[in-house]
Design an enzyme around this catalytic site. Sequence first.
Site, PDB file in Angstrom:
ATOM      1  N   GLU A 158       0.792  -1.243   0.000  1.00 39.15           N
ATOM      2  CA  GLU A 158       0.000   0.000   0.000  1.00 39.15           C
ATOM      3  C   GLU A 158       0.819   1.286   0.000  1.00 39.15           C
ATOM      4  OE1 GLU A 158      -2.710  -0.450   3.303  1.00 39.15           O
ATOM      5  OE2 GLU A 158      -3.681  -2.202   2.429  1.00 39.15           O
TER       6      GLU A 158
ATOM      7  N   GLU B 124      -5.964 -10.994  -1.656  1.00 39.49           N
ATOM      8  CA  GLU B 124      -6.788 -10.859  -0.438  1.00 39.49           C
ATOM      9  C   GLU B 124      -8.269 -10.830  -0.799  1.00 39.49           C
ATOM     10  OE1 GLU B 124      -5.426  -7.595   2.039  1.00 39.49           O
ATOM     11  OE2 GLU B 124      -3.326  -7.980   1.569  1.00 39.49           O
TER      12      GLU B 124
HETATM   13  C1  XIL Z   1      -6.265  -7.069   8.208  1.00 38.64           C
HETATM   14  C2  XIL Z   1      -6.478  -8.278   9.116  1.00 38.64           C
HETATM   15  O1  XIL Z   1      -7.280  -9.238   8.455  1.00 38.64           O
HETATM   16  C3  XIL Z   1      -7.150  -7.837  10.397  1.00 38.64           C
HETATM   17  O2  XIL Z   1      -7.250  -8.933  11.303  1.00 38.64           O
HETATM   18  C4  XIL Z   1      -6.349  -6.703  11.044  1.00 38.64           C
HETATM   19  O3  XIL Z   1      -7.033  -6.232  12.176  1.00 38.64           O
HETATM   20  C5  XIL Z   1      -6.138  -5.571  10.057  1.00 38.64           C
HETATM   21  O4  XIL Z   1      -5.539  -6.066   8.880  1.00 38.64           O
HETATM   22  N1  XIL Z   1      -5.030  -5.173   3.627  1.00 38.64           N
HETATM   23  C6  XIL Z   1      -3.981  -5.955   4.069  1.00 38.64           C
HETATM   24  C7  XIL Z   1      -4.175  -6.878   5.200  1.00 38.64           C
HETATM   25  O5  XIL Z   1      -2.912  -5.960   3.424  1.00 38.64           O
HETATM   26  O6  XIL Z   1      -3.010  -7.062   5.957  1.00 38.64           O
HETATM   27  C8  XIL Z   1      -5.311  -6.443   6.092  1.00 38.64           C
HETATM   28  O7  XIL Z   1      -5.529  -7.457   7.076  1.00 38.64           O
HETATM   29  C9  XIL Z   1      -6.561  -6.155   5.278  1.00 38.64           C
HETATM   30  C10 XIL Z   1      -6.305  -5.052   4.288  1.00 38.64           C
END
Ligand code: XIL
Length: 376
Positions: free
Chosen positions: A157, A262
Amino acid sequence: MMFSRSIVLATLVVGRLCLPLHAQTTLKDAYQGSFRIGAALSQAIYTESDATGAALVKAQFNSITPDNDLKWERIHPTPQGFEFGPADRYVEFGEKNHMFIIGHCLVWHNQTPRWVFEDDKGNPVGREELLRRMHDHIQTVVGRYKGRVNGWDVVNEALNDDGTLRQTAWRKIIGEDYVAKAFEFAHEADPKADLYYNDYSLEDEAKRNAATELIRKLRAEGVPVTGVGLQGHYKIDWPSPDQVDATIGAFAKLGVKVMVTELDVDVLPSAIQYRGADISANVELQPKLNPYTNGLPDSVQQTLAKRYADLFGVFLKHRAALARVTFWGVTDASSWLNNWPVRGRTSYPLLFDRDGRPKLAFDAVIKVARGASAAK
Ligand code: XIL
């Protein structure tokens, strides 16, 4: 009469419990030869205290990502020490089950302790010191799992939605080349590992163009970026299949591996106008934002299935460039969307329901793969 009734019953039982679509085909088998199918794992799954979740992962997936346990705040919470216990268990689970193992993530502005950017007095450290800390972290973490973790989300990001470089502490203190440095350090620590740039909303044109330019430039300078991860935190109506198509196509043209890292599809009412996946978003719970506490209505179940079918149609079209599609979670119960951007909602973004049963969306995703292999 009795006899025929028991035959009918037995047939129903066999039909429902023993021969549903999911008993015959798994996600990883359906997409074998196209791309890997991954899931983000919580500690409960890779330690197998969640036995149902662990069994599902072993049966359905061939790649894993840790949902939180390799993030800086977990693995390197204090300047003095690393906490390798959970990450070690995660990697062992992956090796035991022959998974393609991802490390997530090395350099990010979230879930990184403040001490990383400060000296003992709480003042910002300088460029050289922060580079030293970044190098130490990457060398230690990537080095520990050298040859075992197959790919790393090296920088997560770095871009704003308008395509400019995000003003994070990394950028402010080190300068724009912090991105290149992170990749160089990761490559030094494990020259054979895949190294990815990972971000959300890359389907929107401004951000996509900026990301393709960033990757193109880095590669032209010889920086070892080997792939791009589209996070894939999608809504039911965004991005359009055409946007996803154009985005995968744009990165594929650069000659890097493309991945969906994701994936989830949010069916709940939007709590905010914003559609990115910035984890700092936080909206108060109101009943109208949480309409499906007693289960997902059939009509929405079908809309979700159709949405997943459309997405996997696009993914399959790009199978030559797409290396992996990873879901952010395993069952709806464990999805981060139950708590983001609103805490305490009942969310339905994945292919398995709260009890680990495949949803209509699962069948739809399998059918897309079957359709493609029939058409070959
Ligand atoms: C999220 C996790 O799933 C949660 O448990 C945590 O509280 C916050 O982060 N983008 C990403 C991930 O790259 O690492 C994030 O994961 C979701 C958004």
